[in-house]
Write an enzyme that holds these catalytic residues in place. Structure first.
Site, PDB file in Angstrom:
ATOM      1  N   SER A 124      48.290   0.661 -25.665  1.00 39.28           N
ATOM      2  CA  SER A 124      48.803   1.655 -24.724  1.00 39.28           C
ATOM      3  C   SER A 124      50.255   1.377 -24.357  1.00 39.28           C
ATOM      4  CB  SER A 124      47.941   1.605 -23.455  1.00 39.28           C
ATOM      5  OG  SER A 124      48.586   2.275 -22.403  1.00 39.28           O
ATOM      6  N   TYR A 149      43.366  -2.942 -16.340  1.00 44.53           N
ATOM      7  CA  TYR A 149      43.244  -2.190 -17.598  1.00 44.53           C
ATOM      8  C   TYR A 149      44.411  -2.536 -18.526  1.00 44.53           C
ATOM      9  CZ  TYR A 149      43.926   1.644 -20.852  1.00 44.53           C
ATOM     10  OH  TYR A 149      44.163   2.378 -22.001  1.00 44.53           O
ATOM     11  N   LYS A 153      44.762  -4.610 -22.431  1.00 49.20           N
ATOM     12  CA  LYS A 153      45.477  -4.191 -23.659  1.00 49.20           C
ATOM     13  C   LYS A 153      46.448  -5.284 -24.108  1.00 49.20           C
ATOM     14  CE  LYS A 153      43.474  -0.214 -24.028  1.00 49.20           C
ATOM     15  NZ  LYS A 153      42.434  -0.050 -25.039  1.00 49.20           N
TER      16      LYS A 153
END
Ligand code: NAD
Ligand code: UDP
Length: 337
Positions: A124, A149, A153
């Protein structure tokens, strides 16, 4: 030979399945359906006119994964499965670390045991943190992330780099997605998360069909042309197509590399809201609300590396994104899908 698609009934995964099937690839789909529905499997089959095996399996379940690798001749994996709600991740970080990082490690272990070493990972733009846009792949990352989150990644990218160092036979593509919008052109597949949406377009969609009263635009005092945040919105069909290019690339190469998948152009939140209103001739009531924690003012990519290495170029515009999103949500609301 088949490509294993984890998270293949989710938003980006399902549309990637359609593109892969259209390109003549065989696929095997795994999803635990925690954020999608079984009906998506039938919709992929309807659109493509093709059959494929689906397993309702959690990628943390090594025994089940092993059975799938024994049963099917898998040559590569595109790993979409994961939890993705930024704000939720702040409240339940352990769930995010367990699902996203734990799930990826289990999957990689099973792949390694099966001698399958081609891997495409859904990363991302969030990993760029406070770098200055346009974000390019050679920028230093890892200084900070603003939520668990994003940290998953970042960590998974790092784990994959370490794996590649330990065994250069792996062929790994890290794809850093910018902001996917839109839906499959069929109107059958799109973004309809469980619960109240946290992303912009699913929220706009629900306001458009009167399932939510109004949109809150988070912040109109950013240093941008109209005060609202700027993002690099990419049509999900373009994004899905990028995975075909990435698979082609890692079939021919080994080692690890990273590519941005975006358009390289930034649009403001107000640009998107106004485009949605204009192209669909529908009202979207909105209010300005305080800034949302963790949002960066401006995010867009330098897309030249994907263009050069993957021959990937986006084709669709914000008009297409807004039109396709509306078509999908109308179909969903009318019960046609
Ligand atoms: P999504 O939630 O629609 O799809 C993810 C799918 O994974 C869902 O169908 C869910 O049921 C499944 N899943 C989750 N945990 C699982 C597990 N442990 N085992 C098996 N299945 C599991 O999300 P999406 O928007 O399609 O995103 C796909 C991937 O792309 C995710 O990894 C996400 O973090 C990443 N990504 C998404 C965006 C975005 O804006 N949508 C941006 C950047 C990166
Ligand atoms: N946004 C908004 N209202 C919403 C959801 C999002 O104003 O209900 C804004 C958000 O602040 C950001 C942009 O829309 O500037 C895109 O947010 P999204 O959550 O879709 O993606 P992100 O860029 O955070 O990954």
């Amino acid at each position: 030979m088949s490509v294993l698609i984890t998270g293949g009934t989710g938003y980006i995964g399902s549309i990637t399945c359609v593109k892969l099937l259209a390109a003549g690839e065989n696929i095997v789909v795994v999803d635990n359906l925690c954020n999608s529905e079984y009906s998506v499997v039938d919709r992929i089959k309807t659109i493509s006119g093709k059959e494929f095996p689906f397993y309702k399996v959690d990628v943390r379940d090594k025994a089940e994964l092993k059975r799938i690798f024994i049963k099917h001749d898998i040559e590569a994996c595109i790993h979409f499965a994961g939890l993705k709600a930024v704000s939720e991740s702040i409240g339940v970080p352990l769930e995010y670390y367990d699902n996203n990082i734990g799930g990826t490690i289990k999957l990689l272990e099973v792949m390694k045991e099966a001698y399958v070493k081609k891997f495409v990972f859904s990363s991302s733009a969030t990993v760029y943190g406070s770098n200055k846009p346009p974000f390019s792949e050679d920028m230093p990352i890892g200084m900070e992330t603003t939520n668990p989150y994003g940290t998953t990644k970042l960590f998974i990218e790092k784990i994959l780099r370490d794996l590649s160092i330990s065994d250069p036979e792996w062929g790994i593509a890290l794809l850093r997605y910018f902001n996917p919008l839109g839906a499959d052109e069929s109107g059958l597949l799109g973004d309809d998360p469980n619960g109240i949406p946290t992303n912009l377009m699913p929220y706009i969609q629900r306001v458009a069909v009167n399932k939510l009263p109004q949109l809150s635009i988070f912040g109109n005092d950013y240093p941008t042309k109209d005060g609202t945040c700027i993002r690099d919105y990419i049509h999900v069909s373009d994004l899905a197509r990028g995975h075909l290019n990435a698979i082609e690339r890692i079939r021919r190469t080994s080692g690890i590399d990273v590519w941005n998948l975006g358009t390289g152009i930034g649009y403001s939140v107000l640009d998107i809201v106004n485009t949605f209103i204009e192209v669909n001739n529908v009202d979207i009531p909105y209010v300005f609300a305080p800034r949302r924690d963790g949002d960066v003012a401006v995010s867009y990519c330098n897309s030249s590396k994907a263009e050069r290495d993957l021959h990937f170029k986006t084709e669709k515009t914000p008009d297409d994104m807004c039109r396709d999103s509306f078509r999908f949500i109308k179909n969903l609301k009318s019960g046609d899908i």
